[in-house]
Design a protein around this motif. Structure first.
Motif, PDB file in Angstrom:
ATOM      1  N   ASN A   1      24.228 -62.572 -89.718  1.00  0.00           N
ATOM      2  CA  ASN A   1      24.505 -61.953 -88.417  1.00  0.00           C
ATOM      3  C   ASN A   1      24.014 -62.872 -87.292  1.00  0.00           C
ATOM      4  O   ASN A   1      24.439 -62.759 -86.155  1.00  0.00           O
ATOM      5  CB  ASN A   1      23.828 -60.570 -88.305  1.00  0.00           C
TER       6      ASN A   1
ATOM      7  N   HIS B   1      23.248 -69.487 -84.435  1.00  0.00           N
ATOM      8  CA  HIS B   1      22.363 -70.393 -83.704  1.00  0.00           C
ATOM      9  C   HIS B   1      23.113 -71.695 -83.403  1.00  0.00           C
ATOM     10  O   HIS B   1      23.629 -72.343 -84.311  1.00  0.00           O
ATOM     11  CB  HIS B   1      21.088 -70.654 -84.513  1.00  0.00           C
TER      12      HIS B   1
ATOM     13  N   LYS C   1      29.117 -56.438 -88.679  1.00  0.00           N
ATOM     14  CA  LYS C   1      29.907 -56.107 -89.895  1.00  0.00           C
ATOM     15  C   LYS C   1      29.715 -57.128 -91.010  1.00  0.00           C
ATOM     16  O   LYS C   1      30.621 -57.421 -91.771  1.00  0.00           O
ATOM     17  CB  LYS C   1      31.387 -55.955 -89.545  1.00  0.00           C
TER      18      LYS C   1
HETATM   19  P1  IMO Z   1      20.910 -64.346 -83.096  1.00  0.00           P
HETATM   20  O1  IMO Z   1      19.988 -64.792 -84.184  1.00  0.00           O
HETATM   21  C1  IMO Z   1      22.570 -61.012 -80.800  1.00  0.00           C
HETATM   22  C2  IMO Z   1      23.221 -57.238 -82.929  1.00  0.00           C
HETATM   23  C3  IMO Z   1      24.638 -56.787 -83.167  1.00  0.00           C
HETATM   24  C4  IMO Z   1      24.447 -55.276 -83.104  1.00  0.00           C
HETATM   25  C5  IMO Z   1      23.087 -55.092 -83.784  1.00  0.00           C
HETATM   26  C6  IMO Z   1      23.155 -54.704 -85.256  1.00  0.00           C
HETATM   27  O2  IMO Z   1      22.116 -65.184 -82.929  1.00  0.00           O
HETATM   28  O3  IMO Z   1      20.163 -64.113 -81.832  1.00  0.00           O
HETATM   29  P2  IMO Z   1      23.738 -56.078 -87.465  1.00  0.00           P
HETATM   30  O4  IMO Z   1      25.000 -56.789 -87.862  1.00  0.00           O
HETATM   31  O5  IMO Z   1      22.538 -56.957 -87.426  1.00  0.00           O
HETATM   32  O6  IMO Z   1      23.512 -54.827 -88.239  1.00  0.00           O
HETATM   33  O7  IMO Z   1      24.027 -55.598 -85.949  1.00  0.00           O
HETATM   34  O8  IMO Z   1      22.420 -56.338 -83.656  1.00  0.00           O
HETATM   35  N1  IMO Z   1      22.899 -58.602 -83.423  1.00  0.00           N
HETATM   36  C7  IMO Z   1      22.720 -59.666 -82.628  1.00  0.00           C
HETATM   37  N2  IMO Z   1      22.845 -59.801 -81.294  1.00  0.00           N
HETATM   38  N3  IMO Z   1      22.152 -62.064 -81.541  1.00  0.00           N
HETATM   39  C8  IMO Z   1      21.999 -61.949 -82.876  1.00  0.00           C
HETATM   40  O9  IMO Z   1      21.473 -62.924 -83.637  1.00  0.00           O
HETATM   41  C9  IMO Z   1      22.319 -60.724 -83.488  1.00  0.00           C
HETATM   42  N4  IMO Z   1      22.299 -60.269 -84.761  1.00  0.00           N
HETATM   43  C10 IMO Z   1      22.646 -58.973 -84.704  1.00  0.00           C
HETATM   44  O10 IMO Z   1      25.506 -57.240 -82.174  1.00  0.00           O
HETATM   45  O11 IMO Z   1      24.319 -54.853 -81.779  1.00  0.00           O
END
Ligand code: IMO
Ligand code: GDP
Ligand code: MG
Length: 430
Positions: A38, A41, A131
């Protein structure tokens, strides 16, 4: 020992990848300790862009060791694809410089199917997940039903475990009107790639312990951000892991004293992707300005990120719950050209002023930000590599943020490029 943990202090996408890549020149080992694919980077090195989801952002540097700790949930297919893509860019990945924890849990196709089906059933109240199956995989881990990397070594047990897991989930999938999954198919698919995954499997906690004994420097790379932490974030609009610094120890298998310096990566304004409360959101021309100038589109899903003013109350809370020693302020350049800049310095809730972000989902949605307004600057800070290049108003903004959040700015980032970074205090040096 001078190990550093890099964590996000807002809702993710603060620029952790860029900073981890920059700091990895000073580290020996870079380890991911939570989350999964998810995460997105981004690193930019001499104009070449690298987008990493699972691989630690240290992989592109020669001579460094990258690890995926037990706290990460690994989609084996996503990992192999990412390894192949990054290898095509000339990056070397071998079992000598890349290790995945044998006790990490796997994300299987059923987790992705569940993630999608659950989001559908939530309707209006959907969380806006990526997802990728992150939530369901962590659920299986704590339910003691998960499949781990080391299970790939034992086909018989693996088959039985998948069958039990699928029995459980198929009832749920059928109940939601979604297609059920075939345990044998998942087993066969896993067996096809088991060898490729086991090629990199190792005992991460022991490797890290050895590294520590040898006086090596370890850099812990967080994913997501504090407001997405399953305990400290905007629950239930969060991810399913602990994203705070303490997780660095748990998710890699080191003692609580493993981290010497916690560096909170902090955007000079605020963004959020997905649903949930966002007190300083600017659903107007300011938000549009920040989104366009900051190129705020999700790295993983391509979704438009919501944008708003800097929230000093939220970041101050992140400083406390993580034990942040210093922050790396990123994307200051995106604010160039704004006549005035607002900072949230408190909230109003039911007619009263409060100085923290409350836990209740009702209160989190109800708080109204109290703003302070500062002068903006018209000069460009893009690509600045020294304090002296910053206009006085920008320096004033940075200093005021330090004061409000109660932590110093250790690093300042002024463009996506690796070297457009100003170092004030080296986190690896006492
Ligand atoms: P990095 O490491 C920003 C958000 C998703 C959603 C919530 C739950 O790039 O900062 P999930 O798929 O984890 O169950 O989604 O978390 N989300 C992020 N938002 N940066 C991320 O990672 C994210 N990883 C998950 O958009 O709102
Ligand atoms: P992460 O998830 O925290 O690693 O952050 P992302 O990579 O998802 O998003 C940060 C985005 O901002 C990426 O496109 C980076 O290349 C970019 N970026 C990082 N630092 C800066 C900066 O100081 N200025 C600008 N303009 N862009 C930056
Ligand atoms: Mg990201």
């Amino acid at each position: 020992m001078s190990n550093v943990a890099v964590i996000g202090s807002q809702w993710g996408d603060e620029g952790k990848g860029k900073i981890v890549d920059w700091l990895s020149s000073r580290a020996d080992v870079v380890v991911r300790f939570q989350g999964g694919h998810n995460a997105g980077h981004t690193l930019v090195i001499d104009g070449n862009e690298y987008k990493l989801n699972l691989l630690p952002s240290g992989v592109v540097r020669q001579g460094k060791i990258s690890m995926i700790g037990n706290g990460v949930v690994i989609s084996p297919w996503a990992l192999l694809k990412e390894i192949a893509t990054i290898k095509e860019k000339g990056v070397k990945i071998t079992p000598e410089n890349f290790v995945i924890a044998e006790n990490a849990n796997l994300i299987l196709p059923v987790h992705q199917a569940l993630d999608a089906a659950l989001e559908m059933t939530r309707g209006e109240g959907k969380l806006g997940t990526t997802k990728r199956g992150i939530g369901p995989a962590y659920e299986d881990k704590v339910a003691r039903r998960g499949i781990r990397v080391c299970d790939l070594r034992h086909p018989e047990i693996l088959k039985e475990k998948i069958s039990k897991m699928m029995f459980h989930h198929n009832i749920l999938l059928a109940g939601m009107g979604a297609d059920t999954m075939d345990a044998n198919e998942t087993y066969d698919k896993l067996m096809e790639i088991a060898g490729d995954i086991l090629h990199y499997a190792g005992v991460v906690w022991r490797d890290l312990d050895r590294a520590r004994t040898e006086g090596k420097k370890i850099l812990f790379e967080g994913a997501q951000g504090t407001m997405l932490d399953v305990d400290h974030g905007t629950y239930p609009y969060v991810t399913s892991s602990n994203t705070v610094a303490a997780q660095a120890a748990i998710g890699s298998g080191m003692g609580v004293d493993a981290v010497k310096y916690v560096l909170g990566i902090t955007k000079a304004y605020t963004t959020r992707v997905g649903t949930g409360p966002f007190p300083t959101e600017q659903d107007n021309e300011i938000g549009q300005f920040l989104g366009e100038k900051g190129k705020e589109f999700g790295t993983v899903t391509g979704r438009k990120r919501r944008c708003g003013w800097f929230d000093a109350v939220m970041v101050r809370q992140a400083v406390r719950v993580n034990g942040i020693h210093g922050i790396s302020l990123t994307k200051l350049d995106v604010l160039d050209g704004l006549e005035e800049i607002k900072i949230c310095v408190g909230y109003r809730l039911n007619g009263e002023e409060i100085d923290y972000y409350p836990a209740s989902q009702v209160d989190q949605a109800a708080v109204e930000p109290i703003y302070e307004t500062m002068d903006g600057w018209s000069e460009s800070t893009y690509g600045a590599r020294s304090w002296a290049e910053l206009p006085a108003a920008a320096v004033k903004y940075v200093r005021h943020i330090e004061e409000l959040i109660g932590a110093p700015v250790s690093m300042l980032s002024t463009s996506p490029e690796r070297d457009d970074t100003i170092l004030m205090r080296d986190p690896f040096v006492d």
